[in-house]
Structures are given as C-alpha cells and as structure tokens.
Motif scaffolding. Sequence first.
Motif, PDB file in Angstrom:
ATOM      1  N   CYS A   1       0.814  -1.215   0.000  1.00  0.00           N
ATOM      2  CA  CYS A   1       0.000   0.000   0.000  1.00  0.00           C
ATOM      3  C   CYS A   1       0.849   1.267   0.000  1.00  0.00           C
ATOM      4  N   CYS A   2       2.146   1.130  -0.116  1.00  0.00           N
ATOM      5  CA  CYS A   2       3.052   2.279  -0.077  1.00  0.00           C
ATOM      6  C   CYS A   2       3.665   2.507  -1.452  1.00  0.00           C
ATOM      7  N   ALA A   3       3.514   3.721  -1.964  1.00  0.00           N
ATOM      8  CA  ALA A   3       4.143   4.085  -3.232  1.00  0.00           C
ATOM      9  C   ALA A   3       5.456   4.805  -2.947  1.00  0.00           C
ATOM     10  N   LEU A   4       6.529   4.356  -3.594  1.00  0.00           N
ATOM     11  CA  LEU A   4       7.817   5.024  -3.477  1.00  0.00           C
ATOM     12  C   LEU A   4       7.967   5.947  -4.684  1.00  0.00           C
ATOM     13  N   VAL A   5       7.964   7.250  -4.429  1.00  0.00           N
ATOM     14  CA  VAL A   5       7.944   8.258  -5.480  1.00  0.00           C
ATOM     15  C   VAL A   5       9.359   8.753  -5.737  1.00  0.00           C
ATOM     16  N   ASN A   6       9.748   8.778  -7.002  1.00  0.00           N
ATOM     17  CA  ASN A   6      11.102   9.148  -7.401  1.00  0.00           C
ATOM     18  C   ASN A   6      11.327  10.655  -7.231  1.00  0.00           C
ATOM     19  N   GLN A   7      12.321  11.026  -6.435  1.00  0.00           N
ATOM     20  CA  GLN A   7      12.707  12.425  -6.259  1.00  0.00           C
ATOM     21  C   GLN A   7      14.135  12.674  -6.733  1.00  0.00           C
ATOM     22  N   GLY A   8      14.701  11.713  -7.464  1.00  0.00           N
ATOM     23  CA  GLY A   8      16.107  11.801  -7.828  1.00  0.00           C
ATOM     24  C   GLY A   8      16.480  13.027  -8.619  1.00  0.00           C
ATOM     25  N   LYS A   9      15.583  13.499  -9.501  1.00  0.00           N
ATOM     26  CA  LYS A   9      15.922  14.631 -10.369  1.00  0.00           C
ATOM     27  C   LYS A   9      16.141  15.918  -9.587  1.00  0.00           C
TER      28      LYS A   9
END
Length: 846
Positions: free
Chosen positions: A258-266
């Motif tokens: 139920c957990c989304a890991l959202v990309n913040q790399g940029k």
Amino acid sequence: MSKYKITFSEEIKNRIRSDYDAATAFFAERKEKITAGVESLEEPEKLLAQYLYAYMPLSDVGAYSFEVIRSYAGHGAFLLEHSPFLEGVSEAYFFQYVLSHRINSEDITECRRFFYDKTIDRVKGMNRKEAALELNNWCYEQATYRSTSLRTASPMTVYRGGFGRCGEESTFLTSVLRSVGIPARQVYVPRWSHSDDNHAWVEIFCEDGWFYTGACEPQPVMNNGWFPYAASRAMIAHTRVFGNLEEGVEEITEQDGCCALVNQGKRYAHTVPFTLKVKDKDGRPLAGATVRFEIINSAEFFPVAVLDTDAEGVCRLSMGQGSIHLHVLYEGKSMSVFANVRESQEAEIVFGETTPEGWTSYHLVAPESAVVSSVDMTPEQAAYQDKRNEEGARIRQARLDSYYDEAFAEQWKGYKNTAKVLEQSKGNFAEIRSFLEKDYPNIGKAEKDMLLGVISQKDCRDITEEVLADALSAFDFRDEYPEEVFTWNLLAQRIHHETATPYRAYLRERFAGRAEEIREDPMALWNCLEKEIGFYPEKEYHTIYSVPKSACEMKAATPVSRAILFIAVLRSFGIPARFDRVYMEPQYYMDGSFRYVHREFEKSGTLVLTNHEEKKPDYYSQFTVGRRQEDGSYCTLHLWEHKFQGDAMTVKLAPGEYRIVTSDRTSTGDVLGRSLIFRIREGEEATFELECIQLKKEDLMHRTGLPAFTVKDREGKSVDSSAVCGEETGILIFGEPGKEPTEHVFNELLEIKKMNGFPKCRLNLILQNSQGLADPTLKKVTADYPDMKIWYGDFEAVLPELEKLTQVSIKNLPYICVTQGSRESLWCVSGYNVGCVDVLVRLVKE
C-alpha cells in the motif's frame, strides 16, 4: 465562506469514502469498533479518519487503537481550521504530507498535538519556509544524530531519548512540521552508489515549491547541508506515500504493497530516462516480468527500485548516470545483466535463464558529483547558526540530564544491567523506575536486572512498565532450560524489529484451549497459523512488522509477522523460540536443540571459502553469500559470526542455490568485484577460493603535495606542520564536532576501535577552537584514542592551500588526509564518504 483553509472536492471525498468502505472488509475482529468509531465523528474529522483507515497498512489497523488514529484525524481537522500554513496547499498535499500518520516504518504514537503545543508560539507570523527553518532549530534542541539499531523509533521516542539515526531524525522533523500544518516528507537514498551506507533528509513544501534540509541539522537557509554532493551521486532518491492521491503525476520507483515510493532523484542528481525492454526467447515482449534495479553496496546487490514490465515488455525509470545491475524475475526464473546508464540509456534482455560458469567479474561505475541545487551560507549566517547550535546543544543536554534521578539509580548500583538502562533511558526514566519500584510475585532485583539485560539501548527509551511486567512470566520456566537459551529466546520480549508490546498474557488466554497441544507439538501451532492468518501483500508494507495481538485480531500478517506471532505464542507458553541467525527462519527449542519450522533447513551441506591473503576479507564489506528464493531473487545470509580460521571459513548451509558476491571500492566510489553462483548439496562439501579483487595501496592512493601550515596546541603554543605530521605515515582530520558528517567519522572511529582494527599511527584532529571539545561523541573518541593529538587551526588560512595541492574541495568538512611525512598527501577526502575510516585503516596498515 468556509472556515476551513482547504475545501475538498467531491471527487476526492467520494474516492476516499469508497476506498474506506472497501478497506473495512479486511478489518476482521477490529471492524466493528473502528467503523462505529468513525461513524460517531463529525465532518471533516470523519473524512480524515476514513482517509487514514483507507490507505494505512493492515498491520497499523490492528496495532493501534482507534483513539490513536483518531488523534491524527482530530488534529488534522483542527489544522484545517486554525493553521495559517495551509494557505495555498492542495488537497492531495494536505492528505499525503500533513495528515498522514505514517512517514516510514516508525512506531506510531500520539504526538501531533504535543509537538504543536511545544512549537506553535515559535513560528507565529512566519511563512512556511521561515517556520520550517525555525522548527528544525527546535528539533536540534531536542535530538541529534547517533547511530542506532534498525528498528525505527517513534518521533516521541526520539524526543524523549535525545538522539536518532538519520531515518529517525528525518521522521521526527517531518512529524513536527506536519503537526503545525506544513507539508513535509522524508526523502531517502536507499543505498549510496559511491559508498556503503544510505541517508535520509526532509523536503518541505514552501510558498515557492519544495525545498530540502537536513533533519536536526539546522541551517539559516533552505537547500543547504552536507549531503547534496553525496545526493548528486545517487542512482535513486525516493519518498514514501501512503494513500497516493496523485497517481500518474509522479514517477513511482516501486509499489511496496500500500506504499508508493515516489522518485525524487531529479531534484538532487542529473538523472536520465532509462528504458529496459524484456523479450522472451522467441522475441516477443515479456509482460509482467519483475525488474530489480540493483546497485552494489556492502558487498550485496541491493534493489533501489523494483518495477514490472508493461504489455510491451518495457519498464522505464529516471536515475543517476552510473552503473546498474538489472535482475529480471519471471515465473521463478531469473536473469541478470549490467548496464552503464552513463553510456547508454537503453537496454534489451532476451529472457532465458542461464547460470554463468565460474566467477563473473564486474565493474560498477558510480555517478559523478554534480550538485543540482545548493545554496551557500554567508560567513555571517554560518557564525549565527553556530551560536544557535551551541545554545541548542546546551538546551538538549540540560533537558536529558533532568530526567536522571541519581539517588534512585544509586539503589541499583550493584546491578549493572539496571544501572546501564537507567542511564540510557533519558525521557523514559520514570517508566523504568515504575517497573523497578513495583513488587511482583517471586520476582526480586536479580530477576528484574536479568530482564533489563536483554533490552536494547533503543528499547530503554520507549519500553513500558506494562511490557516489562508481561515478560516476567517467563521466569516460571527458567529452570527448564540452559540459561543462554532461556535468556535470549524465552525471557526477551522483542522478537525482531516489531514494536515491543505486552503479548504474553493475551496470547495465553487466546490460545488457552490449545495449550497442551502447543507444548507437545509446536508444529501444530504453525500449521494452524498458516491456515488462519492470511497475507494480503497489496494491503501491507514489508518493512512494518505486525505485533502479535494485531496479527491475531486482523487475521492477517506478512510471512515475517506471522512467524513473529508463532514465536510469541511459544514464548508465552514457556517454549524458547527465535529467528535463526543465518537465514532468519523461525525455530523452536525441543529436546535440547533448536528445530527449524521449515524442515529443509535441517538438512545441510558444507561451504568452505578459502583465502590466502594476510588480511582476510570482511563480511558485509568485501563479500556476502546469498540464498536463492522462490521468485529467483537472492537473500543475503547473516554470517557475521562466521570467521576465517587460518585460511578457511566453514559454514553449514541448507541445500539450494547460492551466490557469492565480492566487492572492493576504489577511491572514486566505483566498485570492482566478482560473483559466483553455485549449489550446496546435502552431505557434500563445496570449496571455493574467495576471489576478492583486492585493490592495492597504490590503487587507492592519489599522491599530492601537502602545504606547510601552522596550528596551535591546547596550551596556545604555535606548532608547524612538520612537528604535527612527523616523518611517518599519519592522519590529519579537520573536523567540526557536533556537525555532520564529522559526527559520522567520529562514530566510524568508535566502531573500528571496538573491533581493534585501528593501527598505531599519528592521529591528528584539528579543530577551529576548544568549544568542540564539549561534543559528547568527541569525548568518546578521545577516551578510546588517548594518543590522538588535538590542535587548533585557522581553517580559512590552512584549508585553501590544502585544496590547491590536493585538488579536493574544502566546501564540506571533515577534510581528511593520509600523510607521509609533512609534505606529502597519499589520499584525501572531504565531506560525506561513509567507510572512509576503513580506507584510512587500510592505507596506514599497508
């Protein structure tokens, strides 16, 4: 006009209500109380509670009372009406980054109103950016960095205890920011590409967008800290969202239940879009294959992202410009390839599992450092912040000292475990004291001291009297087992990384009708739990572990949490049980030995690893061994306790397929290594030469000149660099006690000393002034390294000359040199480089 700062759309409200109704079908024994409680609430508190219950992991539904969850919903409703910081905040950001009770895998306690009351007066009249900077100063006044165990403590535990690792500090700051209505989220680099560790910090949504800061590392400006250079070398940085209301808006690196890991790399690195195409052996797109994007860290291939291929057999991911190990899983089979994203942003795999013969060599390239966004402080701002930090450290220490009652502790002076726990408990002192003062049948001081000897330093700061009292029932069975078996596998209340709870009396009552069966045949219990306790992976988050009562009442748990319940029931009925130390598989004690639940682990073959180097490779640093799982991935074994005896290390392993991974990191952060896939067969011995790529001293060194400089000794006398460095090999550290990442280096020095791994050499620490001597971590270092010399120097005069000759930036401290005499630097590094002390040791020893 509405009195609330945010008006929720009908679309969002209908979605939340629908998802909440669907979620309640999984609430089992908790459903009636929760739904009745939610129905009793008035809007908007009711909608906020529905949001929390709709998207939280099932383990949270079972572990935390309705009253705890309501405290978050109630405070959220209060903020909607009263927080000035919600102006201009979207409804999605409010739900995800203000209301949400969970940030990562921390324990959940009522804390939002507590933090609000503590801090709101300090931020009145400020905008979000100004308030966030001020609140970080408040957090530093309460807690600072210290390396701790893997269990993530609650924000209240960090507050009470006064310290936490980076993941706990960032959870603490994020919770404090959310408590006043400022949207905030934790950003995590799951593993660095250029060094063996990870890091977490905080992003704050200000009036002009998202900004970052180091948690409990206050600065007078946003987008400033010691970690941007390290972050620019990361392959992936992500944040966790429970209840993602912006699906399709941001890139997801993994959907973990139920957990989304959202990309913040940029935001931190110069990322590029990478595309992987997977085909079957006939050239057709392979849809539904799982792709693990892995980097090498601590000598294991660690997934920093996990995606499934689409209908065209494609998955896409934006990531840093370094090397990646692509491990593709499909129907129990697997295939791996390496890709250098810097050289090519596309790769294609024709899936057909093949096991390479013999050792495979690899060279993984770490992304180059190129900071995307960083704001410098002026000298005046830095000086101002230094003064605030000095005062903050004083405030923190005074509060922590105030909890300790020396007169009471004196009564337990002869009981070393109790004395240590009382000293370490900080804000939890009163709870420990209450346990010690209370009388329990057939329990004396010795028994209480024995129990306190099995709790961790972190447990000292948040364990309750109720939990400790519940554990005392184990003493009814003390005489039945050897003391070591009893102490760690029956008396200990904690089983894994779950929150410690009082489960024994509850489980004895719940399973009372099966007591005789459980004691005669523990496997009957296991079979029962497998049938009765379901697993719904889309409703969980794998790093959260259900407490035993939750697993029972929810009739749901992850496989690990179900095993925790099994062990807890056995301990409750006087049977020692544990996770074994190699595979983390459940075991129970019977007829004088521990038995595996999964009988295949009872069988064994022998792995013999040989190595003829004088210095043997270190596990989890230069090599690991992993066991293949059913899905085709590998799980690293816990072999810390296995050491080389002479030139061989011998390990008994269950039959199956395994993989050895070796690694050695260059001075640039690249990794050279080898891997080998092999099988262990029952009753047979498999022997392999552990072929580590041992970098030589010359491979690590970067020889440059070293300028002449002058420092002062502790009496104020000027001393030139020739006297400081001498003629032999030595170490120079220009540090800032109390600040990161100098504190990381200090902690690494302490860890190396514990292992007797630091060679005798000239160790010189140069500070800007004597105020740094008050730093608690430095005090420990000076105690462990009595021969270390401390000097005072003008950094503005000395460091620029060092930078000219060594070509290593002085922007971030500490600045560390391995010196050969007073005019030559063999190796130099600055800023964040986890593991740099290991390199120092290696260079000096060789």
